[in-house]
Design an enzyme around this catalytic site. Structure first.
Site, short mmCIF file in Angstrom:
data_model
loop_
_atom_site.label_atom_id
_atom_site.label_comp_id
_atom_site.label_asym_id
_atom_site.label_seq_id
_atom_site.Cartn_x
_atom_site.Cartn_y
_atom_site.Cartn_z
N HIS A 75 16.59 89.29 4.90
CA HIS A 75 16.21 88.86 3.55
C HIS A 75 14.71 88.92 3.29
O HIS A 75 14.28 88.75 2.16
CB HIS A 75 16.72 87.45 3.28
CG HIS A 75 15.92 86.40 3.98
ND1 HIS A 75 16.04 86.16 5.33
CD2 HIS A 75 14.99 85.55 3.52
CE1 HIS A 75 15.19 85.20 5.67
NE2 HIS A 75 14.54 84.80 4.58
N HIS A 90 10.19 88.60 -0.04
CA HIS A 90 11.20 87.62 0.33
C HIS A 90 12.28 87.62 -0.75
O HIS A 90 12.08 87.08 -1.83
CB HIS A 90 10.56 86.24 0.45
CG HIS A 90 11.48 85.21 1.01
ND1 HIS A 90 12.49 84.62 0.27
CD2 HIS A 90 11.55 84.67 2.25
CE1 HIS A 90 13.12 83.75 1.03
NE2 HIS A 90 12.57 83.76 2.24
#
Length: 172
Positions: A75, A90
């Site tokens: 992620h 992110h």
């Protein structure tokens, strides 16, 4: 403001050594980092940046550099630019809890990338109901003393659109 920036930057931004440019890693809407519903990002604890509310799930490199790190759950990706700037992408808020579900990597740590090279695919439809938000912070984690991140474009951006933000490098 755009005219002012063109005057101080010149017409060819890539030739100006006092600025380092960051492209949009996603197609979507650029918003202020303060709009991210996570204080770690909105209060700039990791560094300054901007966020993108993605409309499509393709993530590309916003800089020329090297893939410095990939979080095991896919992620988050860290990039290191030619001038040593560290950029963290992110994807979403609390996406670490998905353990990689909905993410497909296209790069490895240590790989050299250019602006627009595909880093990651996100299955937005698959993850959007499992996390608080898919808003994606793009953080410069190591601005130097006196350096400033300036977000030049807010609103809708294309995938890999250049000139979304830049770092003003103050030379003393």
């Amino acid at each position: 403001m755009l005219k002012f920036l063109k005057n101080i930057l010149g017409n060819n931004k890539k030739e100006n050594k006092d600025y380092e440019y960051i492209a949009s890693p996603l197609e979507g809407k650029v918003v202020s980092i303060t709009e991210v519903p996570d204080p770690v990002f909105s209060q700039k604890m990791m560094g300054d940046g901007f966020a993108v509310i993605p409309s499509k799930g393709i993530v590309v490199s916003p800089i020329d550099g090297v893939v410095a790190s990939i979080f095991p759950t896919k992620h988050a990706i860290g990039l290191k630019g030619k001038n040593g700037r560290e950029i963290i992408i992110h994807v979403g808020v609390e996406t670490v809890n998905l353990n990689g579900e909905g993410f497909e990597l296209f790069v490895n740590e240590g790989q050299v990338v250019k602006i627009g090279d595909r880093l990651l695919n996100i299955d937005i439809d698959r993850i959007k109901d499992k996390v608080p938000s898919v808003i994606t912070p793009v953080i410069v984690s190591n601005l130097g003393d006196g350096e400033t991140l300036i977000v030049e474009k807010m609103g809708n951006v294309a995938l890999g659109e250049e000139g979304v933000a830049f770092i003003k490098i103050n030379k003393n």
